[in-house]
Motif scaffolding. Sequence first.
Motif, PDB file in Angstrom:
ATOM      1  N   ALA A 393      31.669 -33.955 -57.683  1.00  0.00           N
ATOM      2  CA  ALA A 393      30.502 -33.092 -57.468  1.00  0.00           C
ATOM      3  C   ALA A 393      29.224 -33.768 -57.945  1.00  0.00           C
ATOM      4  CB  ALA A 393      30.692 -31.764 -58.193  1.00  0.00           C
ATOM      5  N   ALA A 394      28.115 -33.379 -57.342  1.00  0.00           N
ATOM      6  CA  ALA A 394      26.811 -33.885 -57.775  1.00  0.00           C
ATOM      7  C   ALA A 394      26.538 -33.414 -59.202  1.00  0.00           C
ATOM      8  CB  ALA A 394      25.725 -33.391 -56.839  1.00  0.00           C
ATOM      9  N   PRO A 395      26.003 -34.272 -60.049  1.00  0.00           N
ATOM     10  CA  PRO A 395      25.751 -33.870 -61.434  1.00  0.00           C
ATOM     11  C   PRO A 395      24.563 -32.909 -61.525  1.00  0.00           C
ATOM     12  CG  PRO A 395      24.877 -36.061 -61.036  1.00  0.00           C
ATOM     13  CD  PRO A 395      25.628 -35.670 -59.792  1.00  0.00           C
ATOM     14  N   ALA A 396      24.490 -32.208 -62.632  1.00  0.00           N
ATOM     15  CA  ALA A 396      23.323 -31.362 -62.896  1.00  0.00           C
ATOM     16  C   ALA A 396      22.089 -32.240 -63.089  1.00  0.00           C
ATOM     17  CB  ALA A 396      23.564 -30.519 -64.142  1.00  0.00           C
ATOM     18  N   LEU A 397      20.943 -31.698 -62.729  1.00  0.00           N
ATOM     19  CA  LEU A 397      19.695 -32.445 -62.859  1.00  0.00           C
ATOM     20  C   LEU A 397      19.056 -32.139 -64.214  1.00  0.00           C
ATOM     21  CD1 LEU A 397      17.369 -34.172 -61.612  1.00  0.00           C
ATOM     22  CD2 LEU A 397      16.381 -31.998 -60.824  1.00  0.00           C
ATOM     23  N   PRO A 398      18.967 -33.129 -65.108  1.00  0.00           N
ATOM     24  CA  PRO A 398      18.290 -32.873 -66.380  1.00  0.00           C
ATOM     25  C   PRO A 398      16.772 -32.904 -66.193  1.00  0.00           C
ATOM     26  CG  PRO A 398      19.046 -35.144 -66.294  1.00  0.00           C
ATOM     27  CD  PRO A 398      19.507 -34.494 -65.022  1.00  0.00           C
ATOM     28  N   VAL A 399      16.079 -31.993 -66.847  1.00  0.00           N
ATOM     29  CA  VAL A 399      14.609 -31.986 -66.795  1.00  0.00           C
ATOM     30  C   VAL A 399      14.080 -31.991 -68.221  1.00  0.00           C
ATOM     31  CG1 VAL A 399      14.497 -30.802 -64.565  1.00  0.00           C
ATOM     32  CG2 VAL A 399      14.521 -29.452 -66.664  1.00  0.00           C
ATOM     33  N   PRO A 400      12.898 -32.553 -68.436  1.00  0.00           N
ATOM     34  CA  PRO A 400      12.322 -32.605 -69.794  1.00  0.00           C
ATOM     35  C   PRO A 400      11.864 -31.232 -70.260  1.00  0.00           C
ATOM     36  CG  PRO A 400      10.823 -33.556 -68.182  1.00  0.00           C
ATOM     37  CD  PRO A 400      12.082 -33.290 -67.462  1.00  0.00           C
ATOM     38  N   ALA A 401      11.608 -31.114 -71.560  1.00  0.00           N
ATOM     39  CA  ALA A 401      11.176 -29.848 -72.137  1.00  0.00           C
ATOM     40  C   ALA A 401       9.764 -29.478 -71.698  1.00  0.00           C
ATOM     41  CB  ALA A 401      11.249 -29.914 -73.667  1.00  0.00           C
ATOM     42  N   ASP A 402       8.906 -30.461 -71.457  1.00  0.00           N
ATOM     43  CA  ASP A 402       7.533 -30.200 -71.028  1.00  0.00           C
ATOM     44  C   ASP A 402       7.549 -29.560 -69.632  1.00  0.00           C
ATOM     45  OD1 ASP A 402       4.500 -30.829 -71.278  1.00  0.00           O
ATOM     46  OD2 ASP A 402       5.102 -31.585 -69.290  1.00  0.00           O
ATOM     47  N   THR A 403       6.901 -28.404 -69.494  1.00  0.00           N
ATOM     48  CA  THR A 403       6.958 -27.657 -68.237  1.00  0.00           C
ATOM     49  C   THR A 403       6.377 -28.452 -67.073  1.00  0.00           C
ATOM     50  OG1 THR A 403       6.806 -25.549 -69.418  1.00  0.00           O
ATOM     51  CG2 THR A 403       6.274 -25.527 -67.061  1.00  0.00           C
ATOM     52  N   GLY A 404       5.253 -29.096 -67.304  1.00  0.00           N
ATOM     53  CA  GLY A 404       4.634 -29.870 -66.228  1.00  0.00           C
ATOM     54  C   GLY A 404       5.540 -30.992 -65.757  1.00  0.00           C
ATOM     55  N   ALA A 405       6.139 -31.687 -66.714  1.00  0.00           N
ATOM     56  CA  ALA A 405       7.037 -32.777 -66.353  1.00  0.00           C
ATOM     57  C   ALA A 405       8.290 -32.242 -65.654  1.00  0.00           C
ATOM     58  CB  ALA A 405       7.426 -33.559 -67.606  1.00  0.00           C
ATOM     59  N   ALA A 406       8.739 -31.065 -66.091  1.00  0.00           N
ATOM     60  CA  ALA A 406       9.921 -30.460 -65.455  1.00  0.00           C
ATOM     61  C   ALA A 406       9.615 -30.088 -64.007  1.00  0.00           C
ATOM     62  CB  ALA A 406      10.361 -29.237 -66.242  1.00  0.00           C
ATOM     63  N   LEU A 407       8.432 -29.516 -63.759  1.00  0.00           N
ATOM     64  CA  LEU A 407       8.038 -29.157 -62.394  1.00  0.00           C
ATOM     65  C   LEU A 407       7.936 -30.399 -61.518  1.00  0.00           C
ATOM     66  CD1 LEU A 407       5.309 -26.470 -63.153  1.00  0.00           C
ATOM     67  CD2 LEU A 407       7.585 -26.062 -62.194  1.00  0.00           C
ATOM     68  N   ALA A 408       7.400 -31.462 -62.081  1.00  0.00           N
ATOM     69  CA  ALA A 408       7.279 -32.712 -61.328  1.00  0.00           C
ATOM     70  C   ALA A 408       8.663 -33.261 -60.967  1.00  0.00           C
ATOM     71  CB  ALA A 408       6.488 -33.735 -62.142  1.00  0.00           C
ATOM     72  N   ALA A 409       9.591 -33.184 -61.907  1.00  0.00           N
ATOM     73  CA  ALA A 409      10.948 -33.668 -61.654  1.00  0.00           C
ATOM     74  C   ALA A 409      11.637 -32.846 -60.571  1.00  0.00           C
ATOM     75  CB  ALA A 409      11.764 -33.630 -62.950  1.00  0.00           C
ATOM     76  N   LEU A 410      11.405 -31.530 -60.573  1.00  0.00           N
ATOM     77  CA  LEU A 410      12.010 -30.659 -59.563  1.00  0.00           C
ATOM     78  C   LEU A 410      11.419 -30.915 -58.176  1.00  0.00           C
ATOM     79  CD1 LEU A 410      12.199 -27.399 -61.687  1.00  0.00           C
ATOM     80  CD2 LEU A 410      14.149 -28.708 -60.840  1.00  0.00           C
ATOM     81  N   ARG A 411      10.106 -31.184 -58.145  1.00  0.00           N
ATOM     82  CA  ARG A 411       9.488 -31.526 -56.850  1.00  0.00           C
ATOM     83  C   ARG A 411       9.999 -32.867 -56.350  1.00  0.00           C
ATOM     84  NH1 ARG A 411       4.854 -28.948 -59.201  1.00  0.00           N
ATOM     85  NH2 ARG A 411       4.164 -30.935 -60.087  1.00  0.00           N
ATOM     86  N   SER A 412      10.148 -33.812 -57.257  1.00  0.00           N
ATOM     87  CA  SER A 412      10.610 -35.139 -56.875  1.00  0.00           C
ATOM     88  C   SER A 412      12.038 -35.093 -56.334  1.00  0.00           C
ATOM     89  CB  SER A 412      10.544 -36.085 -58.086  1.00  0.00           C
ATOM     90  OG  SER A 412      11.080 -37.353 -57.774  1.00  0.00           O
ATOM     91  N   ALA A 413      12.837 -34.190 -56.894  1.00  0.00           N
ATOM     92  CA  ALA A 413      14.227 -34.056 -56.462  1.00  0.00           C
ATOM     93  C   ALA A 413      14.364 -33.224 -55.199  1.00  0.00           C
ATOM     94  CB  ALA A 413      15.065 -33.473 -57.581  1.00  0.00           C
ATOM     95  N   GLY A 414      13.258 -32.607 -54.741  1.00  0.00           N
ATOM     96  CA  GLY A 414      13.320 -31.788 -53.538  1.00  0.00           C
ATOM     97  C   GLY A 414      13.803 -30.372 -53.788  1.00  0.00           C
ATOM     98  N   ILE A 415      13.960 -29.980 -55.074  1.00  0.00           N
ATOM     99  CA  ILE A 415      14.399 -28.619 -55.387  1.00  0.00           C
ATOM    100  C   ILE A 415      13.219 -27.655 -55.242  1.00  0.00           C
ATOM    101  CG2 ILE A 415      15.277 -27.138 -57.238  1.00  0.00           C
ATOM    102  CD1 ILE A 415      16.912 -29.543 -58.201  1.00  0.00           C
ATOM    103  N   PHE A 416      12.054 -28.029 -55.731  1.00  0.00           N
ATOM    104  CA  PHE A 416      10.825 -27.294 -55.503  1.00  0.00           C
ATOM    105  C   PHE A 416      10.029 -27.977 -54.411  1.00  0.00           C
ATOM    106  CE2 PHE A 416      10.169 -25.189 -59.972  1.00  0.00           C
ATOM    107  CZ  PHE A 416      11.320 -24.428 -59.757  1.00  0.00           C
ATOM    108  N   PRO A 417       9.298 -27.223 -53.580  1.00  0.00           N
ATOM    109  CA  PRO A 417       8.472 -27.860 -52.548  1.00  0.00           C
ATOM    110  C   PRO A 417       7.322 -28.644 -53.179  1.00  0.00           C
ATOM    111  CG  PRO A 417       8.027 -25.499 -52.622  1.00  0.00           C
ATOM    112  CD  PRO A 417       9.219 -25.728 -53.519  1.00  0.00           C
ATOM    113  N   SER A 418       6.930 -29.694 -52.511  1.00  0.00           N
ATOM    114  CA  SER A 418       5.821 -30.544 -53.016  1.00  0.00           C
ATOM    115  C   SER A 418       4.490 -29.792 -52.861  1.00  0.00           C
ATOM    116  CB  SER A 418       5.771 -31.846 -52.236  1.00  0.00           C
ATOM    117  OG  SER A 418       6.988 -32.541 -52.393  1.00  0.00           O
TER     118      SER A 418
END
Length: 418
Positions: A393-418
């Motif tokens: 299975a695909a692993p879970a996506l770790p995101v940093p504690a900083d909200t802005g950095a977490a949002l950027a990581a989610l957008r980069s992964a395609g989970i959140f829209p750009s």
Amino acid sequence: MAAVVGLRCLRCGTLYPPDHHAEDCPACRPVARSNLVVAYDETLMRPRPKPDAAAPRGLWRWGDVLPVTAGEGVSLGEGGSPLHHLARTGAALGLDRLHAKDETRNPTWSFKDRLACMAVSVAKRMGARVVVSSSTGNAGAAAAAYAAKAGLRCVVFTTRGAAGPMLTQMRAYGAEVVETQTKADRWILMEHAVRNFGWFPTSPFFGPVVGSNPYGIEGYKTLAYEIAEAMDWQVPDWCVLPVCYGDALVGLWRGFEEMRAFGWTDRTPRFVAAEVYGSLAAALADGGDVPPEMPKTRDTVAGSIGATRGTFQALDVLRRSGGTAVAVADADAMRWQARLAADEGLYVEPSTAVAFAAIQTLRGDDRIARSATVVALLTASGLKDPAATDAVAAPALPVPADTGAALAALRSAGIFPS
């Protein structure tokens, strides 16, 4: 309760006493070791009315065709599992009427609860003090749970490499779990206990294997009754099962044959054995009575059905029903496990998923027609062996504690829209 007159050999028809449950057929042993099945008084097979629609659901809805009464039964609420219509999976396979009997809903999350319910109920009635099983998973967990309910001691002989969660489940129910080096070792020890101490076996304990306890197999008959009733007494064209030793094949066959004798249905389905190493497929090809021992070319993720040699009882049902057997690769089992979870919300163990790989093979050469009604048996939950899923299975996506950095990581992964 149906009146038991003895145990009958599937191959030659010889009738043995009701307490012959820990034996095979001595008459057939030199040719093809054969399991026994419960034989009832001839009045069982006479026409009878269908059950009252208001009667309680579950395995004991069918108590009048079983070898113990509901009052004697050791029950945890087994049976009555749903029959799903798999529209998306059916479309992917080119089938309009694909269904799945969902045995993950049983008390220990597998179809083995039906076998354990019946075997332990008979064990208790016969005065047994210890229930014993040889199992790397579902059968042992089920035996442990029902023995606990019955107040009986349970010993499970398993082997190294068995799935950890299932061993934990056995121990949680209070079973004494003994780990041997090889499968043969566990059978030697278990047979010693059965022969010398009178322990009641729920599973195979000598080789070549003939099948599980005949009384336990009667629990699987209720699968056929439930499938037919859910389909308004119409019989599916095909039933596709993951198969190790063929206990459920025999139970389903017997259930459908009984309903035909009762006048409830007009035929019996064809059966498909989805297997790992291809012993039954080889036996069907060569026409003999004895499924061959196949080379163990790999360790399989479908450990619950990882036998290298099939049984006469499984082969017999396939031939009687005009069915077939299909050997399935591990990669196909894992692919169908993932697809069922994503498309249908059904997370099953790899051993269950082999059924859908077999259906795909048979659809590919049109042995199963697009118009056919097909029922697959979902034998156990994926939570029985999550390590197999986790490995692919695909692993879970770790995101940093900083909200802005977490949002950027989610957008980069395609989970959140750009």
